[in-house]
Design a protein around this motif. Structure first.
Motif, PDB file in Angstrom:
ATOM      1  N   TYR A   1      -4.736  -2.871   9.144  1.00  0.00           N
ATOM      2  CA  TYR A   1      -4.532  -1.700   8.131  1.00  0.00           C
ATOM      3  C   TYR A   1      -3.805  -0.368   8.996  1.00  0.00           C
ATOM      4  CZ  TYR A   1      -7.708  -4.372   5.621  1.00  0.00           C
ATOM      5  OH  TYR A   1      -8.358  -5.489   5.235  1.00  0.00           O
TER       6      TYR A   1
ATOM      7  N   SER B   1      -1.811  -1.960   4.157  1.00  0.00           N
ATOM      8  CA  SER B   1      -2.287  -3.239   4.604  1.00  0.00           C
ATOM      9  C   SER B   1      -1.239  -4.189   5.023  1.00  0.00           C
ATOM     10  CB  SER B   1      -3.051  -3.736   3.454  1.00  0.00           C
ATOM     11  OG  SER B   1      -4.154  -2.820   2.900  1.00  0.00           O
TER      12      SER B   1
ATOM     13  N   GLY C   1       0.753  -1.271  -0.045  1.00  0.00           N
ATOM     14  CA  GLY C   1       0.164  -0.071  -0.071  1.00  0.00           C
ATOM     15  C   GLY C   1       0.809   1.298  -0.041  1.00  0.00           C
TER      16      GLY C   1
END
Length: 121
Positions: free
Chosen positions: A79, A20, A7
């Motif tokens: 996350y 992530s 990410g």
């Protein structure tokens, strides 16, 4: 448990990005999950952690109010939602797992490979 972070990318200052961390090979909900970051020329530093069930979180002062850590144990994923990004947030971000509540990198036994975040001013 094996971890893989993703990410990262280039974002303008003030922007947002979501990292992530996908886990495999173990009972992920048994682990405290954390995010660390390492800027060029600096030590790897704690960013945030979440308990196994996701009901407890803790943040470094430098990111409090801007970053949010969460987890979806059904997807074995943690996350890091980052908002109001600043140039000082630029770093390689690592996810990690441990069986204790700790902000110390030495207490984390499992590490992902890192994903780079670049913030342009």
């Amino acid at each position: 448990v094996q971890l893989q972070a993703s990410g990262g990318g280039l974002v303008q200052a003030g922007g947002s990005l979501r990292l992530s961390c996908a886990a495999s090979g173990g009972d992920f909900n048994r682990y405290v999950a954390g995010w660390f970051r390492q800027a060029q020329g600096k030590e790897r530093a704690f960013v945030a952690l979440t308990s196994g069930g996701g009901d407890y979180t803790y943040y470094a002062d430098s990111v409090k109010g801007r970053f949010t850590i969460s987890r979806d144990n059904a997807k074995n994923t943690v996350y890091l939602q980052m908002s109001s990004l600043e140039p000082e947030d630029a770093a390689v971000y690592y996810c990690a797992a441990t069986n204790r509540f700790s902000v110390l990198k030495r207490d984390y036994t499992n590490w992902g490979q890192g994903t780079e975040v670049t913030v342009s001013s």
